[in-house]
Design a protein around this motif. Structure first.
Motif, PDB file in Angstrom:
ATOM      1  N   TYR B  65       0.818  -1.222   0.000  1.00  0.00           N
ATOM      2  CA  TYR B  65       0.000   0.000   0.000  1.00  0.00           C
ATOM      3  C   TYR B  65       0.844   1.261   0.000  1.00  0.00           C
ATOM      4  N   PRO B 378     -15.724   9.448  -3.844  1.00  0.00           N
ATOM      5  CA  PRO B 378     -14.705   8.452  -3.497  1.00  0.00           C
ATOM      6  C   PRO B 378     -13.300   9.036  -3.751  1.00  0.00           C
ATOM      7  N   ASP B 382      -7.507   4.451  -1.413  1.00  0.00           N
ATOM      8  CA  ASP B 382      -8.250   4.103  -0.201  1.00  0.00           C
ATOM      9  C   ASP B 382      -7.575   4.751   1.009  1.00  0.00           C
TER      10      ASP B 382
END
Ligand SMILES: Cc1cc2nc3c(=O)[nH]c(=O)nc-3n(C[C@H](O)[C@H](O)[C@H](O)COP(=O)(O)OP(=O)(O)OC[C@H]3O[C@@H](n4cnc5c(N)ncnc54)[C@H](O)[C@@H]3O)c2cc1C
Ligand code: FES
Lengths: 102, 398
Positions: B65, B378, B382
């Motif tokens: 990530y 959005p 994330d």
């Protein structure tokens, strides 16, 4: 306004600036000596090759860099003239790879 | 209280802190048409962003990530460079990880695939290739992992340019202004108080880096960021030392607890590892060190010596060069090494801070994500792993 960098000795020295002999008071810095002999710039910059001259005269700005007795990147404002000294402009930046080959 | 404010004393969003992160946040918000004010107690920049290196990189994280976040951040620079009217010397010329331990060769090779799968350009240079490209490197360095698209830039020009462009997009720039308090109404953000007056606003972004916790305290929030000091040595202007940036692979490996070759007790104690960055001006910056010493930004001779020794181990020609300056800065470090880009339990109060050693490289992606977060849609990455809550709710013991 201007005073000599070192106490008056009454002596003079001869050094070579860009291959030319110049005789100056022994009580000055290299920067003052070459400026006094009409030099308008002491170095050229790395990127654009622009001309630069001493700015601060006290060791801070690094705009007075010269090659002195074969050693590159010397601050001419911090060095006192000496008999027989060889001084030339610092052109761009020195190359460590080259000094290694010497 | 009175809502009939002079319109100059009100903003839709107030960004606190004018470092790389705060200026990037203000830039993306202003570009999106938000009415934003940017408050900084000094100039743009004033804190960590003017006391650091200028790497925007992907080399220093394992695939995953965080690595992808760094890549996304790096990818934004060309477009923003074209949009700013200040040239911040963005150069995607590569950063090499030097390997000097046999035991690292295998793991280094094994890490290549994972990074490549994330779109990161990695090359393996064996000893001969490395010597050909970098003749100044020590003979016994075995190999190099070259992250060919990793970049360097001038962080001061970046933050200055972002602030200036944000201003051109309509942001109100407030340098030399100190935040002294945050006013809330019914528990939600209502205004920012400064030594130059009050700015009514329902939204505040805390982008104060190592000082972010002090701003958090103003609304009763605990923000777990600690200053992790780093020092830098600056060489005279010269060529032939290093033709691009380098760091040492062994330091990443040493995080697993293994001792590196040739590391002294001082190097260990001061968290010293090689980072070399030749700048556009012709000097070379040498780091790095990692210490928790509060807000101290004075140079420490013992740390400088250990850093110089470490740098000479990889670049022996440094012995011939003079060091003309040194400085120290503060990395805003969180407990898990990742930034906090997050809303908080206080409505209207957001945090964009804690980027530790990556705040320059992550500045733009942080600005973009905050703009998306406030837009309500959005986000392109994330944000769950970056939420403040990960520190507020300790995981239950199994
Ligand atoms: C030696 C060293 C090398 C580094 N090298 C790199 C690198 O190569 N690449 C990289 O990505 N990162 C690097 N970093 C990390 C990087 O410097 C930080 O992550 C980054 O600068 C953080 O930016 P920021 O905007 O969050 O914080 P800052 O730049 O510190 O900005 C916060 C601002 O908030 C202001 N502020 C604080 N309190 C108030 C108040 N009350 N009112 C108003 N304003 C206030 C401060 O004046 C400051 O300007 C390095 C760090 C160090 C120490
Ligand atoms: S004139 Fe400034 S350092 Fe010499």
């Amino acid at each position: 306004m201007f005073t000599k960098a070192f106490p008056d000795s009454g002596k003079s020295v001869t050094l070579s600036f860009e291959g030319k002999a110049i005789t100056v008071s022994a009580d000055m810095t290299v920067a003052a000596a070459v400026l006094g002999h009409g030099a308008k710039h002491l170095r050229t910059t790395a990127k654009s090759g622009e001309e630069r001259a001493p700015y601060c005269h006290m060791g801070v700005c690094f705009d007075c860099l010269m090659e002195i007795d074969g050693v590159p990147n010397q601050q001419a404002c911090l060095r006192r003239v000496e008999e027989g000294m060889t001084v030339s402009r610092q052109r761009g930046v020195p190359d460590l790879a080259r000094t290694e080959e010497k | 209280m009175n809502d009939q404010q002079n319109k100059h004393d009100a903003a839709e969003v107030v960004v606190l802190g004018g470092g790389a992160v705060g200026t990037a946040v203000a830039y993306y918000l202003a570009r999106a048409g938000r009415n934003v004010a940017l408050v900084e107690l000094g100039e743009f920049p004033w804190g960590s962003s003017k006391r650091c290196d200028g790497h925007a990189v992907t080399y220093d994280s394992p695939p995953g990530y965080f690595s992808r976040l760094c890549k996304a951040g790096l990818d934004l620079f060309p477009e923003v460079a074209a949009d700013l009217d200040v040239d911040f010397d963005f150069e995607p010329e590569g950063v090499g990880l030097l390997i000097d331990d046999e035991r690292d060769l295998e793991t280094a090779r094994a890490s290549i695939e994972g990074k490549r799968a994330e779109g990161i350009e990695v090359q393996f240079w064996d000893r001969a290739e490395l010597r050909r490209r970098e003749p100044g490197v020590a003979d016994d360095v075995l190999a190099c992992l070259n992250f060919a698209s990793d970049a360097k830039l001038n962080p001061m020009r970046l933050a200055f340019g972002l602030a200036r462009r944000a201003g051109a997009y309509g942001a109100r720039l407030m340098p030399r202004t100190r935040v002294t308090g945050i006013e809330t109404r019914d528990g939600a953000v209502a205004a920012v108080l400064t030594d130059r007056g009050r700015i009514a606003s329902p939204v505040v972004i805390d982008a104060c880096g190592v000082w972010a916790p002090l701003i958090g305290q103003m609304v009763g929030l605990t923000i777990p960021i600690r200053p992790r000091q780093g020092q830098i040595l600056v060489s005279e202007k010269l060529r032939g030392l290093a033709s691009q940036s380098y760091a040492e692979y062994g330091y990443l490996a040493a995080k697993g607890g293994r001792k590196r070759n040739g590391v002294t007790a001082d190097m260990e104690a001061y968290g010293v590892a090689l980072v070399a960055e030749p700048t556009e001006a012709g000097t070379v910056l040498f780091g790095s060190s990692r210490r928790y010493v509060g807000l101290d930004t004075s140079s420490h001779p013992g740390v400088l010596r250990a850093m110089a020794q470490r740098a000479r181990r990889f670049f022996p020609r440094l012995a011939e060069a003079r060091i003309i300056r040194c400085y120290a800065g503060l990395r805003p470090a969180t407990p898990d090494g990742k930034p906090i880009i997050s809303p908080t339990p206080v409505p209207g109060f957001f945090v964009a801070a804690g980027h530790e050693g990556n705040g320059i490289g992550l500045s733009l992606i942080t600005g973009k994500l905050v703009a998306e977060l406030l837009g309500g849609g959005p986000t392109s990455v994330d944000l769950a792993p970056l939420r403040l809550e990960r520190f507020l709710e300790p995981p239950h013991a199994a």
